[in-house]
Write a protein that holds these residues in place. Structure first.
Motif, PDB file in Angstrom:
ATOM      1  N   ASN A 115      22.477  47.970 -41.946  1.00  0.00           N
ATOM      2  CA  ASN A 115      23.516  48.521 -42.819  1.00  0.00           C
ATOM      3  C   ASN A 115      23.172  48.347 -44.295  1.00  0.00           C
ATOM      4  O   ASN A 115      23.412  49.239 -45.113  1.00  0.00           O
ATOM      5  N   ALA A 116      22.626  47.174 -44.635  1.00  0.00           N
ATOM      6  CA  ALA A 116      22.225  46.941 -46.027  1.00  0.00           C
ATOM      7  C   ALA A 116      21.094  47.878 -46.436  1.00  0.00           C
ATOM      8  O   ALA A 116      20.970  48.257 -47.603  1.00  0.00           O
ATOM      9  N   ASP A 117      20.283  48.263 -45.462  1.00  0.00           N
ATOM     10  CA  ASP A 117      19.140  49.134 -45.726  1.00  0.00           C
ATOM     11  C   ASP A 117      19.527  50.610 -45.812  1.00  0.00           C
ATOM     12  O   ASP A 117      18.810  51.410 -46.411  1.00  0.00           O
ATOM     13  N   ALA A 118      20.667  50.987 -45.215  1.00  0.00           N
ATOM     14  CA  ALA A 118      21.003  52.402 -45.028  1.00  0.00           C
ATOM     15  C   ALA A 118      21.041  53.190 -46.336  1.00  0.00           C
ATOM     16  O   ALA A 118      20.462  54.276 -46.428  1.00  0.00           O
ATOM     17  N   LEU A 119      21.713  52.659 -47.336  1.00  0.00           N
ATOM     18  CA  LEU A 119      21.824  53.395 -48.591  1.00  0.00           C
ATOM     19  C   LEU A 119      20.466  53.474 -49.305  1.00  0.00           C
ATOM     20  O   LEU A 119      20.168  54.490 -49.947  1.00  0.00           O
ATOM     21  N   TYR A 120      19.658  52.433 -49.172  1.00  0.00           N
ATOM     22  CA  TYR A 120      18.293  52.500 -49.696  1.00  0.00           C
ATOM     23  C   TYR A 120      17.507  53.596 -48.969  1.00  0.00           C
ATOM     24  O   TYR A 120      16.735  54.342 -49.579  1.00  0.00           O
ATOM     25  N   MET A 133      17.839  54.331 -31.423  1.00  0.00           N
ATOM     26  CA  MET A 133      17.515  53.997 -32.806  1.00  0.00           C
ATOM     27  C   MET A 133      16.006  54.016 -33.046  1.00  0.00           C
ATOM     28  O   MET A 133      15.533  54.478 -34.091  1.00  0.00           O
ATOM     29  N   PHE A 134      15.240  53.523 -32.096  1.00  0.00           N
ATOM     30  CA  PHE A 134      13.778  53.512 -32.218  1.00  0.00           C
ATOM     31  C   PHE A 134      13.251  54.944 -32.345  1.00  0.00           C
ATOM     32  O   PHE A 134      12.352  55.223 -33.153  1.00  0.00           O
ATOM     33  N   CYS A 135      13.820  55.839 -31.557  1.00  0.00           N
ATOM     34  CA  CYS A 135      13.367  57.238 -31.576  1.00  0.00           C
ATOM     35  C   CYS A 135      13.665  57.936 -32.898  1.00  0.00           C
ATOM     36  O   CYS A 135      12.999  58.926 -33.243  1.00  0.00           O
ATOM     37  N   MET A 136      14.619  57.424 -33.657  1.00  0.00           N
ATOM     38  CA  MET A 136      14.958  58.034 -34.943  1.00  0.00           C
ATOM     39  C   MET A 136      13.798  57.970 -35.935  1.00  0.00           C
ATOM     40  O   MET A 136      13.746  58.768 -36.878  1.00  0.00           O
ATOM     41  N   TYR A 137      12.872  57.051 -35.732  1.00  0.00           N
ATOM     42  CA  TYR A 137      11.729  56.912 -36.639  1.00  0.00           C
ATOM     43  C   TYR A 137      10.919  58.205 -36.734  1.00  0.00           C
ATOM     44  O   TYR A 137      10.333  58.507 -37.773  1.00  0.00           O
ATOM     45  N   PHE A 138      10.898  58.965 -35.658  1.00  0.00           N
ATOM     46  CA  PHE A 138      10.038  60.148 -35.586  1.00  0.00           C
ATOM     47  C   PHE A 138      10.665  61.396 -36.209  1.00  0.00           C
ATOM     48  O   PHE A 138      10.058  62.469 -36.191  1.00  0.00           O
ATOM     49  N   PHE A 139      11.863  61.252 -36.751  1.00  0.00           N
ATOM     50  CA  PHE A 139      12.553  62.406 -37.333  1.00  0.00           C
ATOM     51  C   PHE A 139      13.231  61.999 -38.643  1.00  0.00           C
ATOM     52  O   PHE A 139      13.653  60.865 -38.806  1.00  0.00           O
ATOM     53  N   ILE A 141      11.597  50.144 -45.870  1.00  0.00           N
ATOM     54  CA  ILE A 141      12.940  50.727 -45.806  1.00  0.00           C
ATOM     55  C   ILE A 141      13.093  51.601 -44.563  1.00  0.00           C
ATOM     56  O   ILE A 141      14.112  51.537 -43.857  1.00  0.00           O
ATOM     57  N   GLU A 142      12.077  52.409 -44.258  1.00  0.00           N
ATOM     58  CA  GLU A 142      12.160  53.325 -43.111  1.00  0.00           C
ATOM     59  C   GLU A 142      12.172  52.568 -41.790  1.00  0.00           C
ATOM     60  O   GLU A 142      12.982  52.852 -40.895  1.00  0.00           O
ATOM     61  N   HIS A 143      11.275  51.612 -41.619  1.00  0.00           N
ATOM     62  CA  HIS A 143      11.226  50.844 -40.363  1.00  0.00           C
ATOM     63  C   HIS A 143      12.475  49.979 -40.190  1.00  0.00           C
ATOM     64  O   HIS A 143      12.920  49.749 -39.053  1.00  0.00           O
ATOM     65  N   SER A 144      13.047  49.499 -41.289  1.00  0.00           N
ATOM     66  CA  SER A 144      14.257  48.670 -41.203  1.00  0.00           C
ATOM     67  C   SER A 144      15.471  49.474 -40.778  1.00  0.00           C
ATOM     68  O   SER A 144      16.487  48.900 -40.377  1.00  0.00           O
ATOM     69  N   PHE A 145      15.361  50.795 -40.851  1.00  0.00           N
ATOM     70  CA  PHE A 145      16.453  51.668 -40.434  1.00  0.00           C
ATOM     71  C   PHE A 145      16.270  52.172 -39.010  1.00  0.00           C
ATOM     72  O   PHE A 145      17.235  52.636 -38.394  1.00  0.00           O
ATOM     73  N   THR A 146      15.079  52.064 -38.456  1.00  0.00           N
ATOM     74  CA  THR A 146      14.797  52.682 -37.153  1.00  0.00           C
ATOM     75  C   THR A 146      14.136  51.723 -36.162  1.00  0.00           C
ATOM     76  O   THR A 146      14.807  51.187 -35.276  1.00  0.00           O
ATOM     77  N   THR A 147      12.838  51.488 -36.298  1.00  0.00           N
ATOM     78  CA  THR A 147      12.092  50.776 -35.252  1.00  0.00           C
ATOM     79  C   THR A 147      12.465  49.302 -35.136  1.00  0.00           C
ATOM     80  O   THR A 147      12.589  48.765 -34.029  1.00  0.00           O
TER      81      THR A 147
END
Length: 456
Positions: free
Chosen positions: A254-259, A314-320, A412-418
């Motif tokens: 959640n803290a990472d989302a806006l970043y 959530m892990f799959c979100m990394y690819f999009f 930032i990207e990995h902290s939101f997905t993988t």
């Protein structure tokens, strides 16, 4: 003989009122979890290392005040019960501290900023503890009917998901609207609004709920004795571990989302779009918990299933990305939020049942004390998740309001997905070992009643 005073059906208005308590909690704590870190770095002008240090330091403070407040709430005696008076008194005071926490002073010296941040945040944490621990414990005092507790927690989770969705959708545009382009002013006015909602929701919860499950009067019990009793409560220890992992994963992401939307997707406004997409799946997912519970008859196993499916989505979100593959990105976002909402309902529904298990196992009932460690586990997880994120971004060269370097963007990207995807998988494994099912729980409650009847 059935105890009709405690094995009660809870009125609808009381379930709604209890759910509104979590609406209030989220208008404070989820607002803090989602927006405070970026407020500190990008509006207040505080460095990432100082923010990371604060998050870790504040957990030592939690380690002291959470069990103290839990113990004090257990010992509270009033005509309103043990837990409800805390909502009446602590919620309005905490609302004031929330406002002060989001009062930015970017022109101050670095030292003054850090001191102000530390004082206001630590008092805010204490205030939230004084509200949230009695509030969370209150569910177990409203009834001993396991299905009623599941329904109460479903109302709580559905209400929470609606509140979180509303907060995430409206906060960014409201900051711009109320502040007229001045984020400092926008955050302060939002904090005033959310603080009022926080207080009002808990006052409504206080007014429309009732405590019917008495805690036996007992002599002063030492901290050592209470800790030993907790150590013998295996379902509770699993619940604490689940809350710790839950806190790390949820609040770090959640803290990472806006970043993520600001720097990876390149458009802060997409955070509100994302939040709009996931609000309906949030509500439906939370409401589906009773169905899964009926199929498994085990709240821990239900939470495990939801956690695993959350992690995979959530892990799959990394690819999009939202800007490149919006259909897949938002579909996976909706799925992950649907499963997460079911988990959120299940994990909190576990806690009251562990109290009866502990009473059956050790003869000691200490609802507030046990909920304090649940709260502490969640907040320690929050500290670990957010401080690790802040530390990693700081070390790798994060600069507020500037184009970030590739390493920072990757974090930032990995902290939101993988990363949260993997952590959800670990959470699923831990909660799979929760053994307190519906049949065992009902037997335990029956044996507790028989013991009390024999002792009378």
């Amino acid at each position: 003989m059935e105890n009709k005073e405690t094995n009660v059906k809870v009125p609808l208005i009381s379930k709604i009122a209890y759910g509104m308590g979590d609406v209030g909690c989220n208008f404070s704590w989820m607002f803090v979890g989602n927006f405070l870190m970026i407020f500190y770095t990008d509006v207040f002008g505080i460095g990432m290392s100082a923010v990371a240090g604060l998050m870790l330091f504040s957990r030592f403070w939690d380690a002291v005040n959470d069990p103290v407040i839990g113990g004090l709430s257990d010992k509270t005696h009033s005509r309103w019960g043990r837990y409800r008076p805390w909502l009446l008194i602590a919620a309005p005071l905490t609302a004031i501290i929330l406002i002060l926490t989001f009062w930015a002073h970017p022109d101050w010296s670095d030292t003054s900023k850090i001191i102000y941040m530390a004082i206001t945040y630590c008092i805010l944490v204490l205030g939230y503890t004084c509200v949230n621990i009695p509030y969370g414990t209150l569910c177990g005092a409203m009834t001993q009917n396991i299905e009623e507790r599941a329904k109460i927690n479903t109302f709580r989770s559905v209400s929470a998901m609606i509140a979180i969705g509303v907060i995430n959708i409206i906060t960014v545009p409201l900051i711009a609207k109320l502040g007229s382009g001045n984020e400092k002013k926008g955050y302060l006015l939002i904090a005033i609004l959310y603080g009022c909602i926080f207080a009002a929701c808990h006052l409504f919860c206080f007014a429309k709920t009732k405590e019917v499950v008495p805690i036996p009067e007992k002599k002063r019990i030492s901290l050592k004795t209470q800790l030993q009793a907790v150590g013998k409560n295996k379902p509770y220890l699993i619940a604490v571990a689940g809350q710790l992992l839950f806190g790390i994963t949820l609040y770090g992401r959640n803290a990472d989302a806006l970043y993520y939307f600001t720097y990876v997707e390149g458009d802060k406004a997409l955070f509100s779009v994302y939040s709009l997409f996931i609000i309906i799946p949030s509500i439906i997912g939370a409401a589906c918990f009773p169905i899964v519970f009926r199929l498994t008859n085990n709240k821990g196993r239900s939470a495990s299933i939801f956690a695993l499916l959350t992690g995979i989505s959530m892990f799959c979100m990394y690819f999009f990305k939202a800007t490149e593959s919006p259909v897949w990105f938002y579909t996976l976002s909706c799925l992950s939020q649907f499963f997460f909402s079911g988990f959120n309902t299940a994990i909190y529904a576990i806690i009251p049942d562990c109290v009866e298990y502990g009473e059956w196992k050790t003869g000691l009932r200490n609802d507030g004390f046990q909920y304090a460690f649940i709260s502490l586990g969640n907040k320690v997880g929050m500290a670990v998740g957010t401080s690790l994120l802040a530390a990693a971004l700081g070390v790798c060269g994060y600069v507020a309001n500037q184009q970030q370097n590739p390493v920072v963007l990757g974090i930032i990207e990995h902290s939101f997905t993988t990363i949260p995807g993997i952590l959800w998988g670990i959470t699923a494994v831990v909660l799979f070992f929760y053994r307190l099912n519906k049949k065992n729980y009902n037997r335990i409650v029956s044996e507790i009643r028989q013991r009390k009847e024999k002792s009378e």
